[in-house]
Design a protein around this motif. Structure first.
Motif, mmCIF file in Angstrom:
data_model
loop_
_atom_site.group_PDB
_atom_site.id
_atom_site.type_symbol
_atom_site.label_atom_id
_atom_site.label_comp_id
_atom_site.label_asym_id
_atom_site.label_seq_id
_atom_site.Cartn_x
_atom_site.Cartn_y
_atom_site.Cartn_z
ATOM 1 N N LEU A 48 0.825 -1.208 0.000
ATOM 2 C CA LEU A 48 0.000 0.000 0.000
ATOM 3 C C LEU A 48 0.859 1.258 0.000
ATOM 4 C CD1 LEU A 48 -2.792 -1.229 2.411
ATOM 5 C CD2 LEU A 48 -3.113 -0.578 0.029
ATOM 6 N N PHE A 49 1.985 1.194 0.716
ATOM 7 C CA PHE A 49 2.880 2.352 0.735
ATOM 8 C C PHE A 49 3.393 2.648 -0.679
ATOM 9 C CE2 PHE A 49 7.331 3.843 0.918
ATOM 10 C CZ PHE A 49 7.105 5.112 1.430
ATOM 11 N N ARG A 50 3.763 1.578 -1.386
ATOM 12 C CA ARG A 50 4.289 1.788 -2.747
ATOM 13 C C ARG A 50 3.177 2.189 -3.718
ATOM 14 N NH1 ARG A 50 7.856 -3.122 -1.372
ATOM 15 N NH2 ARG A 50 9.919 -2.183 -1.104
ATOM 16 N N MET A 51 1.959 1.772 -3.414
ATOM 17 C CA MET A 51 0.842 2.157 -4.282
ATOM 18 C C MET A 51 0.479 3.628 -4.093
ATOM 19 S SD MET A 51 -0.493 0.023 -6.451
ATOM 20 C CE MET A 51 -2.154 0.551 -6.825
ATOM 21 N N VAL A 52 0.276 4.031 -2.824
ATOM 22 C CA VAL A 52 -0.218 5.395 -2.589
ATOM 23 C C VAL A 52 0.911 6.372 -2.269
ATOM 24 C CG1 VAL A 52 -2.486 4.602 -1.825
ATOM 25 C CG2 VAL A 52 -0.733 4.992 -0.121
ATOM 26 N N GLN A 53 2.089 5.834 -1.994
ATOM 27 C CA GLN A 53 3.301 6.627 -1.737
ATOM 28 C C GLN A 53 3.132 7.619 -0.587
ATOM 29 O OE1 GLN A 53 5.820 7.612 -4.834
ATOM 30 N NE2 GLN A 53 5.412 5.777 -5.974
ATOM 31 N N ASN A 54 2.438 7.191 0.416
ATOM 32 C CA ASN A 54 2.304 7.993 1.624
ATOM 33 C C ASN A 54 2.133 7.044 2.795
ATOM 34 O OD1 ASN A 54 0.174 9.141 3.691
ATOM 35 N ND2 ASN A 54 1.396 10.830 2.919
ATOM 36 N N GLN A 55 2.996 7.198 3.793
ATOM 37 C CA GLN A 55 2.997 6.197 4.857
ATOM 38 C C GLN A 55 1.739 6.242 5.732
ATOM 39 O OE1 GLN A 55 6.585 5.933 7.114
ATOM 40 N NE2 GLN A 55 5.763 4.277 8.390
ATOM 41 N N ALA A 56 1.324 7.463 6.094
ATOM 42 C CA ALA A 56 0.148 7.576 6.964
ATOM 43 C C ALA A 56 -1.079 6.980 6.280
ATOM 44 C CB ALA A 56 -0.097 9.033 7.313
ATOM 45 N N LEU A 57 -1.216 7.294 5.003
ATOM 46 C CA LEU A 57 -2.361 6.783 4.240
ATOM 47 C C LEU A 57 -2.254 5.265 4.063
ATOM 48 C CD1 LEU A 57 -4.930 7.498 2.707
ATOM 49 C CD2 LEU A 57 -3.542 8.002 0.707
ATOM 50 N N ALA A 58 -1.038 4.778 3.815
ATOM 51 C CA ALA A 58 -0.829 3.334 3.642
ATOM 52 C C ALA A 58 -1.210 2.581 4.920
ATOM 53 C CB ALA A 58 0.624 3.057 3.292
ATOM 54 N N GLU A 59 -0.831 3.136 6.062
ATOM 55 C CA GLU A 59 -1.174 2.490 7.336
ATOM 56 C C GLU A 59 -2.683 2.499 7.568
ATOM 57 O OE1 GLU A 59 3.045 3.750 9.338
ATOM 58 O OE2 GLU A 59 1.210 4.505 10.252
ATOM 59 N N TRP B 51 15.107 -3.773 -12.700
ATOM 60 C CA TRP B 51 14.799 -4.741 -11.634
ATOM 61 C C TRP B 51 15.649 -4.458 -10.403
ATOM 62 C CZ3 TRP B 51 10.690 -7.771 -11.652
ATOM 63 C CH2 TRP B 51 10.610 -8.823 -10.748
ATOM 64 N N SER B 52 16.949 -4.205 -10.618
ATOM 65 C CA SER B 52 17.808 -3.968 -9.447
ATOM 66 C C SER B 52 17.608 -2.556 -8.886
ATOM 67 C CB SER B 52 19.275 -4.258 -9.755
ATOM 68 O OG SER B 52 19.726 -3.381 -10.744
ATOM 69 N N ALA B 53 17.231 -1.609 -9.740
ATOM 70 C CA ALA B 53 16.954 -0.255 -9.237
ATOM 71 C C ALA B 53 15.748 -0.289 -8.291
ATOM 72 C CB ALA B 53 16.678 0.690 -10.397
ATOM 73 N N LEU B 54 14.769 -1.106 -8.646
ATOM 74 C CA LEU B 54 13.566 -1.201 -7.806
ATOM 75 C C LEU B 54 13.890 -1.772 -6.418
ATOM 76 C CD1 LEU B 54 10.898 -2.453 -10.402
ATOM 77 C CD2 LEU B 54 11.126 -0.157 -9.470
ATOM 78 N N GLU B 55 14.967 -2.552 -6.357
ATOM 79 C CA GLU B 55 15.388 -3.126 -5.066
ATOM 80 C C GLU B 55 15.709 -2.020 -4.065
ATOM 81 O OE1 GLU B 55 15.703 -6.345 -4.314
ATOM 82 O OE2 GLU B 55 15.482 -7.267 -6.298
ATOM 83 N N ALA B 56 16.175 -0.887 -4.589
ATOM 84 C CA ALA B 56 16.621 0.201 -3.712
ATOM 85 C C ALA B 56 15.468 0.840 -2.940
ATOM 86 C CB ALA B 56 17.329 1.257 -4.540
ATOM 87 N N TRP B 57 14.283 0.604 -3.434
ATOM 88 C CA TRP B 57 13.130 1.250 -2.793
ATOM 89 C C TRP B 57 12.591 0.387 -1.653
ATOM 90 C CZ3 TRP B 57 7.742 2.363 -5.357
ATOM 91 C CH2 TRP B 57 7.020 3.216 -4.517
ATOM 92 N N GLU B 58 13.020 0.717 -0.480
ATOM 93 C CA GLU B 58 12.548 -0.027 0.695
ATOM 94 C C GLU B 58 11.277 0.622 1.223
ATOM 95 O OE1 GLU B 58 15.781 0.168 3.429
ATOM 96 O OE2 GLU B 58 17.136 -0.869 2.056
ATOM 97 N N ALA B 59 10.382 -0.215 1.673
ATOM 98 C CA ALA B 59 9.153 0.318 2.272
ATOM 99 C C ALA B 59 9.322 0.274 3.786
ATOM 100 C CB ALA B 59 7.962 -0.514 1.842
ATOM 101 N N PRO B 60 8.729 1.233 4.473
ATOM 102 C CA PRO B 60 8.875 1.253 5.933
ATOM 103 C C PRO B 60 8.113 0.107 6.586
ATOM 104 C CG PRO B 60 7.325 2.918 5.217
ATOM 105 C CD PRO B 60 7.879 2.315 3.981
ATOM 106 N N PRO B 61 8.602 -0.385 7.711
ATOM 107 C CA PRO B 61 7.869 -1.462 8.389
ATOM 108 C C PRO B 61 6.606 -0.920 9.066
ATOM 109 C CG PRO B 61 9.722 -0.775 9.724
ATOM 110 C CD PRO B 61 9.786 0.042 8.467
ATOM 111 N N ALA B 62 5.802 -1.825 9.562
ATOM 112 C CA ALA B 62 4.575 -1.408 10.257
ATOM 113 C C ALA B 62 4.960 -0.658 11.525
ATOM 114 C CB ALA B 62 3.752 -2.636 10.608
#
Lengths: 198, 152
Positions: A48-59, B51-62
């Protein structure tokens, strides 16, 4: 026909531990819900974060996904993989959210710029490395954001969730060939936008 | 091996190869093809770069309070449902009952119940009637009047 659906359900439940857990949730087992949450919380928030690109909204959307799962427990039937169902809910919410202009305004106000903090820092990177990485990530985010929403969802599920074409097709409720076409066009766009990063 | 770029459905093979999902034998076959196909090599290299560039994009944890907030919302929903559902279930029944009562009253107003036709015996009238009967009886018992002599 009914017999076949029943056989499918039994087969999915037998093969899939998540479906089995969800069936226990249906029977009122709170512990099974906690296990499902623990297993899928991060993938859903990341997607969801990668889809909407906003953390608060993703949560917020992720909360809604699990709330819907909980509320739908009584009517749950394991006709497909649990993750297919879960990502279908998440994708619907994300697509609706992206369509909703009010949310887009919220994104702008919450972001206050391209980045919105809370990204994990690398182990002691230099300032230069950090800046370089930030610039790369910003470009990737921008390239992904410019993709049409359905292409974006397909790429994120293919790349980050490692789903196969069949599962992505079930989540997006389209044919496998449509998914392949979506992915091919999306990667074509990304190659053009991110070619200089290689 | 035929060039996947010129084969129908060849994009599957290209995508699967660059995402590392191709079976080892098929991957080896494609790599042999890449050695002499400039077009596929360019495509594969740029796709691997993406493909490898996309690896750089980490998403934050919960966030830490994610579960707590979710359970609070579930609790709230459950509580709301507990109150809302019986009310929702009763709402149509209640409306129906109110409507029935209103229709009943409207019917009463529209078509008032006709007054019961009771036969009230009027004592005066009865007495007068009895008097009339007595009078008739007396008249019938009285002797007939004498005939006119002139007619005789």
């Amino acid at each position: 026909m009914l017999e076949r659906v029943h056989t499918d359900m039994v087969a999915v439940a037998a093969l899939e531990p998540d479906a089995e857990l969800m069936l226990r949730v249906k029977e009122g087992d709170a512990q099974s819900f906690a296990l499902l949450l623990q297993r899928h919380r991060n993938p859903i928030i990341h997607f969801l974060f990668r889809m909407v690109q906003n953390q608060a909204l993703a949560e917020e959307l992720a909360q809604e996904v699990f709330l819907r799962v909980y509320k739908a427990r009584a009517s749950y039937e394991p006709t497909a993989k649990f993750t297919t169902w879960l990502f279908r809910i998440a994708t619907h919410l994300a697509l609706n959210s992206l369509r909703d202009r009010r949310n887009e305004r919220l994104i702008e106000s919450l972001n206050g710029g391209a980045e919105n903090g809370r990204e994990l820092p690398d182990e002691q990177p230099s300032v230069e490395q950090m800046l370089l990485k930030e610039a790369r990530v910003r470009e990737i985010r921008s390239a992904i954001q410019k993709l049409p929403a359905k292409q974006r969802a397909a790429v994120l599920m293919h790349k980050y969730e490692e789903m196969d074409y069949a599962q992505i097709a079930r989540v997006l409720e389209c044919s496998e060939s449509a998914v392949k076409s979506l992915l091919f066009r999306a990667y074509e766009t990304l190659r053009a936008r991110l070619a200089h990063m290689s | 091996m035929e060039c996947p770029m010129e084969t129908r459905g060849g994009e599957d093979l290209l995508l699967d190869y660059t995402s590392g999902r191709l079976a080892p034998a098929a991957a080896a076959g494609f790599e042999r093809h890449l050695e002499h196909c400039e077009r596929c090599r360019t495509w594969a290299n740029s796709q691997k770069a993406v493909w490898s560039a996309l690896e750089a994009w980490e998403a934050p944890p919960a966030p830490a309070g994610f579960d707590r907030e979710l359970y609070r919302r579930i609790e709230q929903e459950t509580h709301r449902d507990w109150w809302a559902w019986p009310a929702l279930r009763l709402r149509p029944a209640l409306s129906l009952a109110v409507a029935t009562v209103l229709v009943f009253f409207a019917f009463l107003v529209q078509f008032p119940k006709p007054a019961k036709q009771t036969e009230v015996v009027d004592a005066d009238r009865l007495e007068r009637a009895l008097d009339d009967v007595d009078m008739l009886r007396e008249l019938s018992l009285a002797p007939a009047p004498a005939s006119d002599p002139e007619q005789m």
